[in-house]
Design a protein around this motif. Sequence first.
Motif, PDB file in Angstrom:
ATOM      1  N   SER A  94       0.824  -1.212   0.000  1.00  0.00           N
ATOM      2  CA  SER A  94       0.000   0.000   0.000  1.00  0.00           C
ATOM      3  C   SER A  94       0.857   1.261   0.000  1.00  0.00           C
ATOM      4  O   SER A  94       0.396   2.327  -0.420  1.00  0.00           O
ATOM      5  N   VAL A  95       2.115   1.138   0.450  1.00  0.00           N
ATOM      6  CA  VAL A  95       2.998   2.306   0.469  1.00  0.00           C
ATOM      7  C   VAL A  95       4.189   2.153  -0.477  1.00  0.00           C
ATOM      8  O   VAL A  95       4.770   3.147  -0.910  1.00  0.00           O
ATOM      9  N   LEU A  96       4.547   0.910  -0.785  1.00  0.00           N
ATOM     10  CA  LEU A  96       5.597   0.620  -1.767  1.00  0.00           C
ATOM     11  C   LEU A  96       4.918  -0.148  -2.891  1.00  0.00           C
ATOM     12  O   LEU A  96       4.694  -1.358  -2.784  1.00  0.00           O
ATOM     13  N   LYS A  97       4.582   0.535  -3.948  1.00  0.00           N
ATOM     14  CA  LYS A  97       3.704  -0.039  -4.970  1.00  0.00           C
ATOM     15  C   LYS A  97       4.513  -0.861  -5.968  1.00  0.00           C
ATOM     16  O   LYS A  97       4.725  -0.479  -7.119  1.00  0.00           O
ATOM     17  N   SER A  98       4.955  -2.026  -5.455  1.00  0.00           N
ATOM     18  CA  SER A  98       5.794  -2.917  -6.240  1.00  0.00           C
ATOM     19  C   SER A  98       5.399  -4.361  -5.976  1.00  0.00           C
ATOM     20  O   SER A  98       5.225  -4.768  -4.816  1.00  0.00           O
ATOM     21  N   SER A  99       5.308  -5.134  -7.047  1.00  0.00           N
ATOM     22  CA  SER A  99       5.008  -6.561  -6.905  1.00  0.00           C
ATOM     23  C   SER A  99       6.221  -7.347  -6.417  1.00  0.00           C
ATOM     24  O   SER A  99       6.109  -8.536  -6.118  1.00  0.00           O
ATOM     25  N   ARG A 100       7.375  -6.685  -6.326  1.00  0.00           N
ATOM     26  CA  ARG A 100       8.593  -7.359  -5.852  1.00  0.00           C
ATOM     27  C   ARG A 100       8.566  -7.605  -4.344  1.00  0.00           C
ATOM     28  O   ARG A 100       9.308  -8.438  -3.839  1.00  0.00           O
ATOM     29  N   TYR A 101       7.751  -6.850  -3.623  1.00  0.00           N
ATOM     30  CA  TYR A 101       7.833  -6.873  -2.174  1.00  0.00           C
ATOM     31  C   TYR A 101       6.733  -7.714  -1.550  1.00  0.00           C
ATOM     32  O   TYR A 101       5.580  -7.734  -2.016  1.00  0.00           O
ATOM     33  N   TYR A 102       7.102  -8.346  -0.438  1.00  0.00           N
ATOM     34  CA  TYR A 102       6.163  -9.154   0.327  1.00  0.00           C
ATOM     35  C   TYR A 102       6.027  -8.538   1.732  1.00  0.00           C
ATOM     36  O   TYR A 102       5.639  -7.393   1.849  1.00  0.00           O
ATOM     37  N   GLN A 103       6.362  -9.273   2.762  1.00  0.00           N
ATOM     38  CA  GLN A 103       6.189  -8.744   4.113  1.00  0.00           C
ATOM     39  C   GLN A 103       7.345  -7.807   4.501  1.00  0.00           C
ATOM     40  O   GLN A 103       8.355  -7.727   3.800  1.00  0.00           O
ATOM     41  N   GLY A 104       7.167  -7.124   5.644  1.00  0.00           N
ATOM     42  CA  GLY A 104       8.208  -6.210   6.091  1.00  0.00           C
ATOM     43  C   GLY A 104       8.186  -6.003   7.589  1.00  0.00           C
ATOM     44  O   GLY A 104       7.243  -6.410   8.282  1.00  0.00           O
ATOM     45  N   LEU A 105       9.225  -5.383   8.086  1.00  0.00           N
ATOM     46  CA  LEU A 105       9.310  -4.932   9.474  1.00  0.00           C
ATOM     47  C   LEU A 105       9.604  -3.444   9.473  1.00  0.00           C
ATOM     48  O   LEU A 105      10.486  -2.979   8.737  1.00  0.00           O
ATOM     49  N   ARG A 106       8.874  -2.717  10.293  1.00  0.00           N
ATOM     50  CA  ARG A 106       9.112  -1.276  10.417  1.00  0.00           C
ATOM     51  C   ARG A 106       9.697  -0.966  11.779  1.00  0.00           C
ATOM     52  O   ARG A 106       9.164  -1.390  12.813  1.00  0.00           O
ATOM     53  N   ASP A 107      10.796  -0.236  11.780  1.00  0.00           N
ATOM     54  CA  ASP A 107      11.446   0.205  13.006  1.00  0.00           C
ATOM     55  C   ASP A 107      11.121   1.682  13.193  1.00  0.00           C
ATOM     56  O   ASP A 107      11.679   2.541  12.502  1.00  0.00           O
ATOM     57  N   ALA A 108      10.202   1.964  14.112  1.00  0.00           N
ATOM     58  CA  ALA A 108       9.762   3.342  14.317  1.00  0.00           C
ATOM     59  C   ALA A 108      10.804   4.184  15.043  1.00  0.00           C
ATOM     60  O   ALA A 108      10.792   5.417  14.945  1.00  0.00           O
ATOM     61  N   LYS A 109      11.716   3.538  15.782  1.00  0.00           N
ATOM     62  CA  LYS A 109      12.739   4.280  16.521  1.00  0.00           C
ATOM     63  C   LYS A 109      13.947   4.617  15.650  1.00  0.00           C
ATOM     64  O   LYS A 109      14.688   5.547  15.957  1.00  0.00           O
ATOM     65  N   ALA A 110      14.164   3.845  14.608  1.00  0.00           N
ATOM     66  CA  ALA A 110      15.245   4.144  13.678  1.00  0.00           C
ATOM     67  C   ALA A 110      14.886   5.376  12.852  1.00  0.00           C
ATOM     68  O   ALA A 110      13.716   5.772  12.768  1.00  0.00           O
ATOM     69  N   PHE A 111      15.881   5.973  12.213  1.00  0.00           N
ATOM     70  CA  PHE A 111      15.605   7.154  11.398  1.00  0.00           C
ATOM     71  C   PHE A 111      16.679   7.307  10.334  1.00  0.00           C
ATOM     72  O   PHE A 111      17.671   6.573  10.307  1.00  0.00           O
TER      73      PHE A 111
END
Length: 426
Positions: free
Chosen positions: A161-178
């Motif tokens: 929904s935010v990376l509009k690519s068929s290459r990508y599957y699941q992900g992890l978001r690190d909210a503290k990283a920058f």
Amino acid sequence: MSYPDTYYRRTMMEEKVRPVLKGAADCDTVIIGAGLAGLTTALQLARAGQVVVVLEAESVGFGASGRNGGFVSPGFATGGEEIASMAGPENARKIHLLSIEGVDFVRDTIHDLAIEGARPQPGIMSVLRHDGGSSLKAYADQVARKYNYQLDYLERDEVRSVLKSSRYYQGLRDAKAFHMHPLNYLRAIAVEIERLGGRIYENSPATATTLDGPEKIVSTADGRVKARHVVFTTGGYTGALNGRLKRAFLPIATYVMLSEEAPDLIREAIVTTDAIGDNRRAGDYYRLVDGGKRILWGGRITTRAASASALAGELRREMTGTYPQLSELKTELAWSGLMSYARHLMPQIGQMQPGVWHCTAFGGHGLNTTAIGGKIVAEGILGQSDRYTLFKPFGLVWAGGLAGLAVAQLTYWKLQAQDLWRERAA
């Protein structure tokens, strides 16, 4: 100034030209190299009241510290199991906690010094190029249990929904990283070091050293510095000044490109302010800059200097393969930089002999690890802690010379092939 033409140079906010060392200087600690490791060491020593001198062969932030992707997130270039096998499970845990502390240190420094030019932007997303959600969930659970550190798991639809690519599957978001503007950060630290009484000399490469005995001497073409401590933080640009250090790492070139300004087109592909890195062992990383008007895209390594513009073509093919909707997006600028990699893929931090310190081999580890390396070396010099000894298992082992470079390039090509095979099998 002698900086290469990069996005960071074009948007650099502090333009001070620092003097060349001429004549004699005395100090408590002399630091060779004004990258992130060297400047962090100098900052912490100056905060503690030491008199410090920093010698830089070019300009503050000239090397990889001032022209990288700008990612600030925990972790290392090698995996936790490998670290534990060399350092032991408990020390491996402490080492990972240091990398988390490094993120906090950089963030706090930006806040405390009001470094507006660093432009910190929260959030880094790591995404899979194959279907593997269960392994990501297990990893996030492990990190939460061992380090009390939260990573947010994203299902495939959330990622796409935010990376509009068929290459990508699941992900992890690190909210503290920058992610941030590393060169502006470095130059603000340099200003603070000088405010505290430290001296920074540019265009002053060290040419010789006398390191035995309690008084150390570092010479340049036009001057020399006497000090009780010497710290080598020269990274991928280490020359023949210290043969033991030079033999212990491989200089690896990495490449970055910057797109033209095209915010509307970019929004067709990327609608997040998070920085992105994929899970491939030979992967890419990228982020939006200038308020979403451009993409900064990095990746690829070579063991011999190659044309940045030629490698940018490969990076662009990777970008458009991931996002076909960006096929009309032009590349405006490309550059490269040398990182230092040890054979064991860990930072090399410690004391070579009494009063002689090294803090290097930060290729692939991120800005936080480089910063915490400088912090714990300063602690060691000040007698505040011996945390630098956690890195003793990752010593100055011979990196293999020309043969090591050849093996590194072959290994990289092998990893690329393995990544491709895994994606096709997904």
